[in-house]
Design a protein around this motif. Structure first.
Motif, short mmCIF file in Angstrom:
data_model
loop_
_atom_site.label_atom_id
_atom_site.label_comp_id
_atom_site.label_asym_id
_atom_site.label_seq_id
_atom_site.Cartn_x
_atom_site.Cartn_y
_atom_site.Cartn_z
N CYS A 90 11.46 2.81 2.57
CA CYS A 90 10.42 1.93 3.07
C CYS A 90 9.10 2.52 2.60
CB CYS A 90 10.41 1.81 4.59
SG CYS A 90 8.89 1.02 5.19
N ALA A 91 8.39 1.76 1.78
CA ALA A 91 7.14 2.25 1.19
C ALA A 91 5.92 1.76 1.96
CB ALA A 91 7.06 1.78 -0.26
N HIS A 92 6.15 1.18 3.13
CA HIS A 92 5.05 0.51 3.85
C HIS A 92 4.39 1.41 4.89
CE1 HIS A 92 8.03 -2.68 2.66
NE2 HIS A 92 6.94 -3.01 1.98
N CYS A 98 6.32 -4.38 8.30
CA CYS A 98 7.51 -4.75 7.53
C CYS A 98 8.75 -4.62 8.42
CB CYS A 98 7.65 -3.80 6.35
SG CYS A 98 8.04 -2.13 6.88
N CYS A 100 11.40 -2.97 7.47
CA CYS A 100 12.22 -1.85 7.01
C CYS A 100 11.72 -0.48 7.45
CB CYS A 100 12.40 -1.90 5.49
SG CYS A 100 10.92 -2.10 4.51
N ARG A 101 10.52 -0.40 8.01
CA ARG A 101 10.02 0.91 8.45
C ARG A 101 10.74 1.31 9.74
NH1 ARG A 101 5.95 4.76 8.28
NH2 ARG A 101 5.20 5.39 10.32
ZN LIG Z 1 8.97 -1.20 5.02
#
Ligand SMILES: [Zn+2]
Length: 181
Positions: A90-92, A98, A100-101
């Motif tokens: 997860c790049a957020h 998001c 996915c975090r």
């Molecule tokens: Zn994410």
């Protein structure tokens, strides 16, 4: 039935610096030290037919202080050093909201589709409560390593080290009847 083991990266599979009671993720390949002691333990999980998925929150990408290319170099090294099947990131940042975090379960759901895993029979290994929370949301069994970051939210097991975690998973796995894939 294919089962997965979702493994938190920082603090479990690579070393982290701790500053003001927080883990600080490595930003360069030079800083990135893989826990190679984990390799023989992960091999035991692979030998039991489990799919090994590394998951990690890396908000430094969204915030601009971690370069994607550097992260890719770190993950190439991790793939060469440990018998893992995949690494999901997860790049957020929190402010991106998001799915996915972690503690959101998006990375587990994504890996579940990609690798066709039965999530409610799969396992999560971490030293942080966020992974246990994501595990609970999708029905995975969570096994936490004793650490200052496990909090008081729901988790299934707390164990002293990775060796004890792997032993527990193999024991739990043995109780599941083998079904045709
Ligand atoms: Zn994410």
């Amino acid at each position: 039935m294919k089962l997965g083991v979702f493994i938190e990266r920082d603090g479990v599979l690579n070393q982290v610096r701790v500053e003001r009671q927080h883990q600080v993720s490595p930003l360069t390949l030079e800083e990135f030290k893989v826990n190679t002691d984990a390799a023989p333990l992960l091999k035991q999980l692979k030998a039991a037919g489990l799919t090994l998925i590394v998951t990690t929150n890396q908000p430094g990408i969204s915030r601009g202080y971690l370069m994607r290319r550097e992260l890719d170099r770190m993950h190439d090294l991790m793939r060469r050093s440990l018998p893992i099947d995949d690494i999901l990131v997860c790049a957020h940042d929190e402010t991106d909201h998001c799915p996915c975090r972690k503690p959101q379960s998006g990375l587990f759901v994504e890996a579940g589709y990609k690798w066709r895993l039965t999530l409610d029979r799969s396992f999560v290994i971490s030293d942080k409560w966020q992974d246990a929370e994501a595990a609970r949301a999708v029905g995975c069994t969570s096994l936490l390593l004793k650490s200052p970051w496990i909090g008081s939210a729901h988790h299934d097991f707390v164990l002293p080290n990775l060796s004890a975690v792997v032993e527990k998973i193999l024991h739990l796995r043995a109780g599941v009847p083998a079904l045709a894939v």
